[in-house]
Design a protein around this motif. Sequence first.
Motif, PDB file in Angstrom:
ATOM      1  N   PHE A  10       0.822  -1.207   0.000  1.00 28.30           N
ATOM      2  CA  PHE A  10       0.000   0.000   0.000  1.00 28.30           C
ATOM      3  C   PHE A  10       0.862   1.265   0.000  1.00 28.30           C
ATOM      4  CE2 PHE A  10      -2.082   3.467   2.307  1.00 28.30           C
ATOM      5  CZ  PHE A  10      -3.179   3.668   1.489  1.00 28.30           C
ATOM      6  N   TRP A  11       1.773   1.392   0.982  1.00 28.52           N
ATOM      7  CA  TRP A  11       2.580   2.613   1.098  1.00 28.52           C
ATOM      8  C   TRP A  11       3.598   2.757  -0.030  1.00 28.52           C
ATOM      9  CZ3 TRP A  11       0.440   6.352   3.279  1.00 28.52           C
ATOM     10  CH2 TRP A  11      -0.370   6.177   4.392  1.00 28.52           C
ATOM     11  N   THR A  12       4.120   1.642  -0.507  1.00 25.37           N
ATOM     12  CA  THR A  12       5.036   1.719  -1.648  1.00 25.37           C
ATOM     13  C   THR A  12       4.311   2.287  -2.860  1.00 25.37           C
ATOM     14  OG1 THR A  12       6.298  -0.164  -0.808  1.00 25.37           O
ATOM     15  CG2 THR A  12       6.628   0.413  -3.125  1.00 25.37           C
ATOM     16  N   ASN A  13       3.093   1.806  -3.099  1.00 28.69           N
ATOM     17  CA  ASN A  13       2.289   2.326  -4.216  1.00 28.69           C
ATOM     18  C   ASN A  13       1.900   3.788  -4.008  1.00 28.69           C
ATOM     19  OD1 ASN A  13       2.254   0.144  -6.007  1.00 28.69           O
ATOM     20  ND2 ASN A  13       0.574  -0.843  -4.911  1.00 28.69           N
ATOM     21  N   VAL A  14       1.536   4.145  -2.793  1.00 27.85           N
ATOM     22  CA  VAL A  14       1.140   5.532  -2.510  1.00 27.85           C
ATOM     23  C   VAL A  14       2.301   6.487  -2.785  1.00 27.85           C
ATOM     24  CG1 VAL A  14       0.569   7.154  -0.644  1.00 27.85           C
ATOM     25  CG2 VAL A  14      -0.692   5.013  -0.861  1.00 27.85           C
ATOM     26  N   PHE A  15       3.467   6.185  -2.228  1.00 25.05           N
ATOM     27  CA  PHE A  15       4.601   7.095  -2.364  1.00 25.05           C
ATOM     28  C   PHE A  15       5.245   7.081  -3.747  1.00 25.05           C
ATOM     29  CE2 PHE A  15       4.696   6.806   2.374  1.00 25.05           C
ATOM     30  CZ  PHE A  15       4.488   8.153   2.615  1.00 25.05           C
ATOM     31  N   SER A  16       5.069   5.987  -4.486  1.00 21.08           N
ATOM     32  CA  SER A  16       5.691   5.912  -5.814  1.00 21.08           C
ATOM     33  C   SER A  16       4.697   6.155  -6.947  1.00 21.08           C
ATOM     34  CB  SER A  16       6.348   4.550  -6.020  1.00 21.08           C
ATOM     35  OG  SER A  16       5.381   3.544  -6.253  1.00 21.08           O
ATOM     36  N   GLY A  17       3.442   6.373  -6.610  1.00 19.37           N
ATOM     37  CA  GLY A  17       2.450   6.540  -7.658  1.00 19.37           C
ATOM     38  C   GLY A  17       2.282   5.271  -8.486  1.00 19.37           C
ATOM     39  N   ARG A  18       2.463   4.141  -7.853  1.00 22.35           N
ATOM     40  CA  ARG A  18       2.372   2.819  -8.511  1.00 22.35           C
ATOM     41  C   ARG A  18       3.415   2.641  -9.613  1.00 22.35           C
ATOM     42  NH1 ARG A  18      -2.363  -0.235  -7.478  1.00 22.35           N
ATOM     43  NH2 ARG A  18      -3.832   0.928  -6.220  1.00 22.35           N
ATOM     44  N   LYS A  19       4.536   3.334  -9.504  1.00 24.56           N
ATOM     45  CA  LYS A  19       5.561   3.281 -10.547  1.00 24.56           C
ATOM     46  C   LYS A  19       6.834   2.563 -10.106  1.00 24.56           C
ATOM     47  CE  LYS A  19       4.122   7.369 -13.088  1.00 24.56           C
ATOM     48  NZ  LYS A  19       3.598   6.713 -14.260  1.00 24.56           N
ATOM     49  N   ALA A  20       6.925   2.114  -8.852  1.00 20.38           N
ATOM     50  CA  ALA A  20       8.183   1.527  -8.379  1.00 20.38           C
ATOM     51  C   ALA A  20       7.928   0.295  -7.517  1.00 20.38           C
ATOM     52  CB  ALA A  20       8.964   2.568  -7.575  1.00 20.38           C
TER      53      ALA A  20
END
Length: 114
Positions: A10-20
């Motif tokens: 969840f937080w990885t997607n939030v902070f990366s805009g689902r790009k990383a």
Amino acid sequence: MKGKVVVNKFWTNVFSGRKAVAIVIFPFILLLDQRYKEDKYLLNHENIHIKQAAEMLVVPFYIWYAIEFLMRYLQYRKFRQAYLNISFEREAYRNEQNLHYLKNRKLWAFRKYF
């Protein structure tokens, strides 16, 4: 200094805009999935960012990163190309496979990647 690895989709997607699959939110390395904990080159790449952020006292690192991304985006007009040409990313990508890089890295080494 090494980042504290946290697996959180969840937080990885939030902070990366689902790009990383990984992102540094100092002092944490957020990973999209458990399997990335085994990727020594990915973790080295992210630990290079941890070192960059620490030497710039964290907040200025993120401000500089954002400003440089905007400048690169205006220059290239493509998200991926702008991202890959940020000096912090250039340093990290060029040295991610050198697992001894952080032991010998000079202070503010990202400057030579402008």
